[in-house]
Enzyme design. Sequence first.
Site, mmCIF file in Angstrom:
data_model
loop_
_atom_site.group_PDB
_atom_site.id
_atom_site.type_symbol
_atom_site.label_atom_id
_atom_site.label_comp_id
_atom_site.label_asym_id
_atom_site.label_seq_id
_atom_site.Cartn_x
_atom_site.Cartn_y
_atom_site.Cartn_z
ATOM 1 N N ARG A 60 0.824 -1.214 0.000
ATOM 2 C CA ARG A 60 0.000 0.000 0.000
ATOM 3 C C ARG A 60 0.859 1.264 0.000
ATOM 4 N NH1 ARG A 60 -3.519 2.308 4.377
ATOM 5 N NH2 ARG A 60 -5.250 3.363 3.342
ATOM 6 N N HIS A 64 0.236 4.278 -2.595
ATOM 7 C CA HIS A 64 -0.095 5.632 -2.151
ATOM 8 C C HIS A 64 1.026 6.626 -2.446
ATOM 9 C CE1 HIS A 64 -3.835 5.090 0.566
ATOM 10 N NE2 HIS A 64 -3.804 4.151 -0.350
ATOM 11 N N ASN A 92 -4.461 8.544 4.283
ATOM 12 C CA ASN A 92 -3.264 7.992 4.919
ATOM 13 C C ASN A 92 -3.277 8.056 6.442
ATOM 14 O OD1 ASN A 92 -2.046 7.433 2.431
ATOM 15 N ND2 ASN A 92 -1.072 9.448 2.310
ATOM 16 N N HIS A 192 -6.130 -6.141 -2.450
ATOM 17 C CA HIS A 192 -6.911 -6.310 -1.221
ATOM 18 C C HIS A 192 -7.127 -7.788 -0.889
ATOM 19 C CE1 HIS A 192 -8.863 -2.023 -0.989
ATOM 20 N NE2 HIS A 192 -7.572 -2.027 -0.746
#
Length: 316
Positions: A60, A64, A92, A192
């Site tokens: 992740r 991001h 975040n 995910h």
Amino acid sequence: MASPTNFLVHAFLLLALATTSFSLSPKFYDKICPQALPAIKKVVEAAVHREPRMGASLLRLHFHDCFVNGCDGSLLLDSTPAFETEKNARGNLNSVRGFEVVDQIKTEVDRTCGHPTVSCADILAVAARDSVVALGGPTWKVRLGRRDSTTANRALADSVLPSASMDLPALINNFKNQGLNQRDLVALSGGHTIGLSQCVIFRNRIYNATNIDPAFAKQRRATCPRAGGNTNLAPFDSTPAKFDTAYFNNLVKQRGLLTSDQALFNGGSTDRLVKTYSSNPDAFWDDFAKSMIKMGNIKPLTGSQGQIRVSCRRAN
């Protein structure tokens, strides 16, 4: 005096050389520090072995980072008087994690190479791949040679990071703005298949959604009350420490944990691809690897741009 033709040929050759020199390559560290990638892998494997959830957290971080002004390690920078950290952005705050592991990787790889050689942006890209592999997923050749930004942009992070409440048109547009298509959206959402989410992120769906399996909603409500318990965790699928296709099987059964997960299988243009991935792990693995390479190519700093940070938390 050189003819216009010769001048154009010469200019073209210079442009070609510049492009070649500064494009990312899986072999970037082969000569300058051949032990760099094994050093990263060793730390990642140990961290994921200690806590399987860390694999999803490191994956992740790369995602991001890349979505906010490209894959430049800006997410790792702490606040300074000049800018606020992207760690405080809506998508975040109290959510992204794994920064201590990145610090460990940086220390180990710099020790191995003898001096700061590998950028923090490249560390995120390699750690994401190694995390997926450590949890039983596919591998791919990570293109390398990114350099690190010297600043961060919290406001941009607020506006460009995808939200868990987005519907399909919003998700498609969000990914399109990064140069990613619908196949990339579905494949990368498949990340995910590992990891956990906080109650505050999925509460609205399990209490208010109509496109949700009632038994699944009841199960999730047991650990996510209407009030309180914001940080209580739930897995995205039944095998959160295994990179498999259970995530897509869940979507087909209306058991997506987030609104943005179930949006991928809700009568829209991505239904067919979700169905394909749910029954064809090889197709998912292949597309996931391709989409990770594509995402890793978003606006990297190369050549003389940016810097190689000594500490991933601050600019030199």
